[in-house]
Design an enzyme around this catalytic site. Structure first.
Site, PDB file in Angstrom:
ATOM      1  N   TYR A 196       0.901  -0.931   0.010  1.00 43.02           N
ATOM      2  CA  TYR A 196       0.020   0.176   0.064  1.00 43.02           C
ATOM      3  C   TYR A 196       0.963   1.165   0.038  1.00 43.02           C
ATOM      4  CZ  TYR A 196      -3.716   3.291   1.591  1.00 43.02           C
ATOM      5  OH  TYR A 196      -4.441   4.309   1.614  1.00 43.02           O
TER       6      TYR A 196
HETATM    7  N1  LIG Z   1      -9.569   4.991   5.345  1.00 36.80           N
HETATM    8  C1  LIG Z   1      -8.226   5.214   5.445  1.00 36.80           C
HETATM    9  O1  LIG Z   1      -7.818   5.100   6.657  1.00 36.80           O
HETATM   10  C2  LIG Z   1      -7.444   5.865   4.474  1.00 36.80           C
HETATM   11  C3  LIG Z   1      -6.412   6.684   4.955  1.00 36.80           C
HETATM   12  C4  LIG Z   1      -5.640   7.196   4.091  1.00 36.80           C
HETATM   13  C5  LIG Z   1      -6.034   7.336   2.449  1.00 36.80           C
HETATM   14  N2  LIG Z   1      -7.081   6.702   2.256  1.00 36.80           N
HETATM   15  C6  LIG Z   1      -7.479   6.504   0.840  1.00 36.80           C
HETATM   16  O2  LIG Z   1      -8.695   7.034   0.716  1.00 36.80           O
HETATM   17  C7  LIG Z   1      -9.212   6.885  -0.847  1.00 36.80           C
HETATM   18  C8  LIG Z   1     -10.596   6.393  -0.058  1.00 36.80           C
HETATM   19  O3  LIG Z   1     -10.702   5.401   0.565  1.00 36.80           O
HETATM   20  P1  LIG Z   1     -11.801   5.023   1.961  1.00 36.80           P
HETATM   21  O4  LIG Z   1     -11.084   4.645   2.988  1.00 36.80           O
HETATM   22  O5  LIG Z   1     -12.940   5.809   1.846  1.00 36.80           O
HETATM   23  O6  LIG Z   1     -12.038   3.407   1.304  1.00 36.80           O
HETATM   24  P2  LIG Z   1     -13.493   2.742   0.918  1.00 36.80           P
HETATM   25  O7  LIG Z   1     -14.560   3.170   1.802  1.00 36.80           O
HETATM   26  O8  LIG Z   1     -13.374   1.526   0.636  1.00 36.80           O
HETATM   27  O9  LIG Z   1     -13.846   3.491  -0.615  1.00 36.80           O
HETATM   28  C9  LIG Z   1     -13.110   3.279  -1.725  1.00 36.80           C
HETATM   29  C10 LIG Z   1     -13.922   3.603  -2.958  1.00 36.80           C
HETATM   30  O10 LIG Z   1     -13.076   2.989  -4.211  1.00 36.80           O
HETATM   31  C11 LIG Z   1     -13.939   2.244  -5.198  1.00 36.80           C
HETATM   32  N3  LIG Z   1     -12.801   1.547  -5.920  1.00 36.80           N
HETATM   33  C12 LIG Z   1     -12.026   0.547  -5.431  1.00 36.80           C
HETATM   34  N4  LIG Z   1     -11.420   0.014  -6.124  1.00 36.80           N
HETATM   35  C13 LIG Z   1     -11.876   0.505  -7.580  1.00 36.80           C
HETATM   36  C14 LIG Z   1     -11.481   0.588  -9.097  1.00 36.80           C
HETATM   37  N5  LIG Z   1     -10.640  -0.511  -9.401  1.00 36.80           N
HETATM   38  N6  LIG Z   1     -12.024   1.339  -9.870  1.00 36.80           N
HETATM   39  C15 LIG Z   1     -12.856   2.368  -9.499  1.00 36.80           C
HETATM   40  N7  LIG Z   1     -13.186   2.396  -8.049  1.00 36.80           N
HETATM   41  C16 LIG Z   1     -12.623   1.638  -7.015  1.00 36.80           C
HETATM   42  C17 LIG Z   1     -15.025   1.707  -4.065  1.00 36.80           C
HETATM   43  O11 LIG Z   1     -15.933   1.292  -4.926  1.00 36.80           O
HETATM   44  P3  LIG Z   1     -16.060  -0.209  -5.593  1.00 36.80           P
HETATM   45  O12 LIG Z   1     -15.668  -1.035  -4.692  1.00 36.80           O
HETATM   46  O13 LIG Z   1     -17.636  -0.087  -6.070  1.00 36.80           O
HETATM   47  O14 LIG Z   1     -15.327   0.005  -6.958  1.00 36.80           O
HETATM   48  C18 LIG Z   1     -15.203   2.763  -3.267  1.00 36.80           C
HETATM   49  O15 LIG Z   1     -16.040   3.860  -3.649  1.00 36.80           O
HETATM   50  C19 LIG Z   1      -8.343   5.562  -0.994  1.00 36.80           C
HETATM   51  O16 LIG Z   1      -7.448   6.122  -1.977  1.00 36.80           O
HETATM   52  C20 LIG Z   1      -7.436   5.365   0.161  1.00 36.80           C
HETATM   53  O17 LIG Z   1      -6.010   4.682   0.064  1.00 36.80           O
HETATM   54  C21 LIG Z   1      -7.779   6.238   3.197  1.00 36.80           C
END
Ligand SMILES: NC(=O)c1ccc[n+]([C@@H]2O[C@H](COP(=O)([O-])OP(=O)(O)OC[C@H]3O[C@@H](n4cnc5c(N)ncnc54)[C@H](OP(=O)(O)O)[C@@H]3O)[C@@H](O)[C@H]2O)c1
Length: 272
Positions: free
Chosen positions: A157
């Site tokens: 990651y």
């Molecule tokens: N949560 C944390 O602690 C955290 C911390 C730092 C950074 N982030 C970053 O923040 C961003 C959002 O993450 P989140 O935590 O909100 O996660 P989440 O709730 O799991 O949301 C992820 C989103 O990405 C979509 N997705 C996944 N694979 C995809 C693909 N191949 N094509 C298009 N859409 C895709 C998913 O929808 P589908 O499954 O329908 O495609 C979902 O809408 C990510 O980039 C993550 O790395 C998160």
């Protein structure tokens, strides 16, 4: 920058940070195109936003796997048909894999790179020529605090997000005279479905907290867009890491070693 009336494409809009961002940007009057792979959930989100904010057109929900360049190509075409152009691209779609880096199968490294790095790159490669023709545009890339320094049990990651940061910085310099800006966001731990959906390799567990809420993270991102910030580091841990990395790098290394031993699963410790 004023959000009202802006045409904004948000990837990963069906859940977590992307969902909160979509709601907040709609409240501020943005015209949205939302994308993720699962169209049913995405349509529900678009309809919920359409009913909650009748002052803007109902967002267009269009499915896309960002890891697939042709799928991204189709997405950008429907986005341009709907919006006429793209003022802001938010590369938010992401997946995670957690556990011992040495035991992480290579195919998981590839999967996480395909979405977190190539997914964002595919969108940028399609959108930059369009933004150049427009003479303006903003690209917001959602990285992570764990892109600032490799974090234990998150090797794949961290690598994918560090690559995203690097390419964003290269493009930022190359595009500095084009009217296109690139903002990099480094969120800390945020309570979303990413942890439920991530591939678990084993050997370690996630920390109990603290976790920010997706809505707080989205609020900070929207404020940063309005304030035209270039980098946004979120969470006290992320801010401390940014500060100490340059000043006291050995302290950061010690902190990472401590985190590695705190999060290692007990049986792994007894097995050596
Ligand atoms: N949560 C944390 O602690 C955290 C911390 C730092 C950074 N982030 C970053 O923040 C961003 C959002 O993450 P989140 O935590 O909100 O996660 P989440 O709730 O799991 O949301 C992820 C989103 O990405 C979509 N997705 C996944 N694979 C995809 C693909 N191949 N094509 C298009 N859409 C895709 C998913 O929808 P589908 O499954 O329908 O495609 C979902 O809408 C990510 O980039 C993550 O790395 C998160």
């Amino acid at each position: 920058m004023k959000i009202e009336g802006r045409g904004i494409l948000i990837t990963g809009a069906s859940s977590g940070i992307g969902l909160s961002l979509s709601t907040l940007l709609a409240r501020k009057g943005a015209i949205l195109v939302l994308t993720s792979r699962k169209i049913e959930r995405l349509k529900e989100v678009a309809n919920e936003i359409g009913s909650a904010f009748p002052h803007i057109p109902t967002p267009l929900a269009t499915p896309c796997d960002v890891a697939n360049r042709e799928s991204v190509c189709r997405l950008i075409k429907s986005c341009v048909n709907h919006l006429g152009g793209i003022d802001i691209l938010i590369n938010n779609a992401g997946i995670s894999v957690y556990g011992d880096t040495e035991k992480t199968p290579l195919k998981e490294f590839h999967s996480v790179m395909e979405v977190n790095f190539f997914g964002a790159l595919h969108c940028m490669l399609e959108v930059i020529p369009l933004m150049k023709r427009q003479g303006k545009g903003l690209i917001v890339n959602i990285a992570t605090v764990a892109a600032k320094h490799g974090v234990p049990y998150m090797g794949a990651y961290c690598a994918s997000k560090a690559a995203l940061v690097a390419v964003s910085q290269s493009l930022r310099a190359e595009l500095s005279k084009s009217g296109i800006s690139i903002m990099i966001v480094y969120p800390g731990y945020t309570k979303t479905n990413i942890f439920k959906n991530e591939k678990k390799v084993g050997g370690a567990h996630r920390p109990p907290g603290p976790y920010a809420t997706a809505s707080k993270v989205a609020e900070a991102i929207v404020r940063a867009i309005e304030g035209e910030k270039r980098d946004l580091v979120l969470s006290p841990g992320g801010k401390a890491l940014t500060l100490f990395q340059g000043l006291l790098p050995w302290l950061v290394e010690k902190a990472m070693e401590r985190i590695a031993s705190e999060l290692r699963d007990k049986e792994e410790v007894s097995n050596g």
